[in-house]
Design a protein around this motif. Structure first.
Motif, PDB file in Angstrom:
ATOM      1  N   HIS A 177      -4.519   3.542  -1.016  1.00 20.24           N
ATOM      2  CA  HIS A 177      -6.213   4.469  -0.586  1.00 20.24           C
ATOM      3  C   HIS A 177      -5.888   4.620   0.009  1.00 20.24           C
ATOM      4  N   LEU A 178      -5.057   4.428   1.584  1.00 25.50           N
ATOM      5  CA  LEU A 178      -4.419   5.379   2.658  1.00 25.50           C
ATOM      6  C   LEU A 178      -4.118   6.262   3.023  1.00 25.50           C
ATOM      7  N   SER A 179      -3.785   6.491   2.129  1.00 25.02           N
ATOM      8  CA  SER A 179      -2.983   7.664   1.623  1.00 25.02           C
ATOM      9  C   SER A 179      -3.384   8.638   2.134  1.00 25.02           C
ATOM     10  N   PRO A 180      -2.630  10.288   1.694  1.00 23.08           N
ATOM     11  CA  PRO A 180      -3.271  11.492   1.377  1.00 23.08           C
ATOM     12  C   PRO A 180      -3.423  11.900   0.309  1.00 23.08           C
ATOM     13  N   GLY A 181      -2.069  11.310  -0.551  1.00 20.67           N
ATOM     14  CA  GLY A 181      -2.411  11.528  -1.608  1.00 20.67           C
ATOM     15  C   GLY A 181      -1.358  10.841  -2.640  1.00 20.67           C
ATOM     16  N   ARG A 182      -0.592  10.674  -3.739  1.00 15.69           N
ATOM     17  CA  ARG A 182       0.399  10.625  -4.446  1.00 15.69           C
ATOM     18  C   ARG A 182       0.756  11.370  -5.245  1.00 15.69           C
ATOM     19  N   ASN A 183       1.947  11.314  -6.483  1.00 18.94           N
ATOM     20  CA  ASN A 183       3.007  11.985  -7.927  1.00 18.94           C
ATOM     21  C   ASN A 183       2.357  11.193  -8.421  1.00 18.94           C
ATOM     22  N   PHE A 184       1.011  10.142  -8.590  1.00 18.32           N
ATOM     23  CA  PHE A 184       0.852   9.474  -9.113  1.00 18.32           C
ATOM     24  C   PHE A 184      -0.440   9.028  -9.945  1.00 18.32           C
ATOM     25  N   ASN A 185      -0.988   8.855 -10.791  1.00 17.99           N
ATOM     26  CA  ASN A 185      -1.907   8.192 -11.091  1.00 17.99           C
ATOM     27  C   ASN A 185      -2.551   6.987 -12.085  1.00 17.99           C
ATOM     28  N   TRP A 186      -3.588   6.186 -11.959  1.00 15.77           N
ATOM     29  CA  TRP A 186      -3.601   5.504 -13.042  1.00 15.77           C
ATOM     30  C   TRP A 186      -4.247   5.729 -14.110  1.00 15.77           C
ATOM     31  N   PHE A 187      -5.301   6.713 -14.429  1.00  9.46           N
ATOM     32  CA  PHE A 187      -5.461   6.732 -15.263  1.00  9.46           C
ATOM     33  C   PHE A 187      -5.828   8.643 -15.006  1.00  9.46           C
ATOM     34  N   ILE A 188      -6.210   9.352 -14.105  1.00  9.84           N
ATOM     35  CA  ILE A 188      -6.508  10.917 -13.572  1.00  9.84           C
ATOM     36  C   ILE A 188      -6.575  11.273 -12.408  1.00  9.84           C
ATOM     37  N   GLN A 245     -10.057   8.034  -1.729  1.00 11.01           N
ATOM     38  CA  GLN A 245      -8.470   7.626  -0.690  1.00 11.01           C
ATOM     39  C   GLN A 245      -8.735   8.870   0.468  1.00 11.01           C
ATOM     40  N   THR A 246      -8.501   8.432   1.344  1.00 12.28           N
ATOM     41  CA  THR A 246      -8.287   9.280   2.883  1.00 12.28           C
ATOM     42  C   THR A 246      -7.257   8.695   3.613  1.00 12.28           C
ATOM     43  N   ASP A 247      -6.798   9.458   4.268  1.00 10.79           N
ATOM     44  CA  ASP A 247      -5.800   9.323   5.458  1.00 10.79           C
ATOM     45  C   ASP A 247      -5.618   8.746   6.539  1.00 10.79           C
ATOM     46  N   TRP A 248      -5.064   7.734   6.431  1.00  7.69           N
ATOM     47  CA  TRP A 248      -5.593   6.790   8.190  1.00  7.69           C
ATOM     48  C   TRP A 248      -4.281   6.207   8.188  1.00  7.69           C
ATOM     49  N   PRO A 249      -3.392   6.525   8.812  1.00  8.02           N
ATOM     50  CA  PRO A 249      -2.254   6.010   9.324  1.00  8.02           C
ATOM     51  C   PRO A 249      -2.755   4.519  10.113  1.00  8.02           C
ATOM     52  N   ALA A 250      -3.211   4.692  11.083  1.00  6.10           N
ATOM     53  CA  ALA A 250      -3.304   2.938  11.972  1.00  6.10           C
ATOM     54  C   ALA A 250      -4.115   1.591  10.735  1.00  6.10           C
ATOM     55  N   LEU A 306       6.173  -8.328  -5.717  1.00  8.19           N
ATOM     56  CA  LEU A 306       7.050  -7.702  -4.695  1.00  8.19           C
ATOM     57  C   LEU A 306       7.604  -6.281  -4.230  1.00  8.19           C
ATOM     58  N   ALA A 307       8.665  -6.522  -5.333  1.00 10.73           N
ATOM     59  CA  ALA A 307       9.729  -5.809  -5.556  1.00 10.73           C
ATOM     60  C   ALA A 307       8.491  -3.994  -6.514  1.00 10.73           C
ATOM     61  N   SER A 308       8.079  -4.681  -7.213  1.00  8.84           N
ATOM     62  CA  SER A 308       8.149  -3.551  -8.431  1.00  8.84           C
ATOM     63  C   SER A 308       6.683  -2.924  -7.523  1.00  8.84           C
ATOM     64  N   TRP A 309       5.719  -3.963  -7.305  1.00  9.46           N
ATOM     65  CA  TRP A 309       4.505  -3.710  -6.646  1.00  9.46           C
ATOM     66  C   TRP A 309       5.187  -2.387  -5.259  1.00  9.46           C
ATOM     67  N   TYR A 310       5.591  -2.638  -4.565  1.00 10.11           N
ATOM     68  CA  TYR A 310       6.044  -2.223  -3.209  1.00 10.11           C
ATOM     69  C   TYR A 310       7.149  -0.557  -3.633  1.00 10.11           C
ATOM     70  N   ALA A 311       7.712  -0.999  -4.343  1.00  7.89           N
ATOM     71  CA  ALA A 311       9.005   0.039  -5.128  1.00  7.89           C
ATOM     72  C   ALA A 311       8.083   0.623  -5.643  1.00  7.89           C
ATOM     73  N   GLY A 312       7.708   0.527  -6.571  1.00  2.98           N
ATOM     74  CA  GLY A 312       6.773   1.422  -7.590  1.00  2.98           C
ATOM     75  C   GLY A 312       5.616   2.602  -6.865  1.00  2.98           C
ATOM     76  N   ILE A 313       4.174   2.079  -5.279  1.00  2.00           N
ATOM     77  CA  ILE A 313       3.119   2.321  -5.474  1.00  2.00           C
ATOM     78  C   ILE A 313       3.771   3.119  -3.693  1.00  2.00           C
ATOM     79  N   VAL A 314       5.017   2.067  -2.794  1.00  2.20           N
ATOM     80  CA  VAL A 314       5.037   2.671  -0.898  1.00  2.20           C
ATOM     81  C   VAL A 314       5.957   3.123  -0.988  1.00  2.20           C
ATOM     82  N   TRP A 315       7.506   2.850  -1.183  1.00  2.00           N
ATOM     83  CA  TRP A 315       8.794   3.286  -1.336  1.00  2.00           C
ATOM     84  C   TRP A 315       8.303   4.786  -1.806  1.00  2.00           C
TER      85      TRP A 315
END
Length: 344
Positions: free
Chosen positions: A152-163, A169-174, A216-225
């Motif tokens: 949610h705090l990133s500018p955009g991802r190459n995937f979505n849940w449905f559409i 979403q908003t880009d908020w590094p802090a 921890l592994a699946s959610w972090y790798a799938g969305i963040v990593w």
């Protein structure tokens, strides 16, 4: 201490606890493009989305409508929930297609999070309440919430849940930094607590810790990593769908004191497993075929016969059709909040 398996070490280990680790291993073997782009091979889409993600939704049928005893016990619930979900879906879609998909996406996220908490409760059901036990609950929730916050705090991802555009979403590094610091702190606190518990009592809950590690592994790798559609789908779908189907097939937790209930109705008998897997796959194929023929028109090579259906473009018709096609998902999300509840 005796380990609190749901069925057995072999069954739980292979079908409930191993999937996220196996999915991560497969992702690491993927070509780099599939870990960082929106590319999704057709066969991978069929295997993951149709045969696991959509199919697992229909596993709920075998704990509800296809079980004669449970159908009688929950008669009112089993009629009220789909009617209420459909009415709510139509009302939401009347406000706009994005409103409908956004609400459904957040409902799906809640369902995914609660499944992990549910497994945690099952694997902690024999443990005494000791000092710091709350850390496991906090960590299982934040293991899923942190990657979602990062999303949610990133500018955009190459995937979505449905559409596309379903999440706000908003880009908020802090904000990402604060969320990450809390994430690391919780992992350290939980690890220290488990080490102290082992030192004091020589007890270690193997399935609970494997569940937390896999989450921890699946959610972090799938969305963040990683930032790829195939990587996200593989980790998200395999880690959620296969354990759910395994739990449905087993019928719930079992032990000498409380054995799992016997199978009844459509999945009893020698060929029960084939009936179970074949039915959920068939329902998933039919549902996705209707979606593709009437709405999406994206996978004609898979759903050739369904291309003969007319494409629905009228906003009024879509308002009634889309919530109907999505009814298996919305009903699954809501019913699962009831059918797995057990007395303390």
């Amino acid at each position: 201490m005796p380990q609190p398996w749901i069925r057995s070490a072999r069954y739980d280990g292979l079908l409930i606890l191993a999937p996220p680790f196996l999915a991560l291993g497969l992702v690491l073997l993927l070509p780099p493009a599939y870990r960082s782009t929106a590319e999704m091979p057709l066969l991978a889409w069929v295997a993951l989305v149709v045969l696991i993600d959509v199919a697992h939704v229909y596993g709920t049928l075998f704990q509800t409508y296809f079980d004669p005893l449970k159908r009688r016990q929950r008669r009112t619930l089993l009629w009220v929930v789909p009617l209420a979900c459909y009415a709510a879906g139509v009302a939401l879609h009347s406000l706009g297609g994005l409103v409908f998909w956004r609400v459904l996406a957040y409902l799906a996220v809640f369902h995914f999070i609660r499944q992990q908490y549910g497994f945690l409760r099952l694997y902690g059901r024999q443990e005494p309440r000791t000092k710091g036990a709350w850390l496991a609950t906090v960590l299982i929730y934040y293991a899923t919430i942190y990657p979602l916050l990062y999303w949610h705090l990133s500018p955009g991802r190459n995937f979505n849940w449905f559409i596309d555009g379903e999440f706000v979403q908003t880009d908020w590094p802090a904000g990402r930094l604060v969320a990450t610091v809390l994430y690391v702190a919780l992992i350290i606190a939980y690890t220290v607590r488990e080490a102290l518990l082992w030192r004091r009592t020589r007890t270690f809950n193997v399935p609970r810790n494997l569940l937390l590690g896999g989450t921890l592994a699946s959610w972090y790798a799938g969305i963040v990593w990683f930032n790829g559609d195939l990587a996200f789908t593989l980790l998200n779908v395999v880690s959620h769908g296969i354990p759910y189907l395994a739990l449905v097939w087993n019928g719930g937790p079992s032990s000498r004191q409380a054995p799992a209930p016997p199978r009844r109705g459509a999945w009893a008998g020698r060929y029960g497993l084939l009936v179970f897997l074949g039915a959920v796959a068939l329902f998933a194929f039919l549902e996705e075929g209707l979606w593709d023929g009437l709405v999406w028109r994206e996978h004609g090579a898979v759903f050739g016969w369904f291309q003969q259906l007319p494409t629905v473009a009228s906003p009024v018709l879509l308002m009634w059709l889309v919530p109907l096609l999505a009814l298996p998902q919305s009903t699954h999300y809501v019913l699962d909040g009831f059918i797995w509840r057990r007395p303390k």
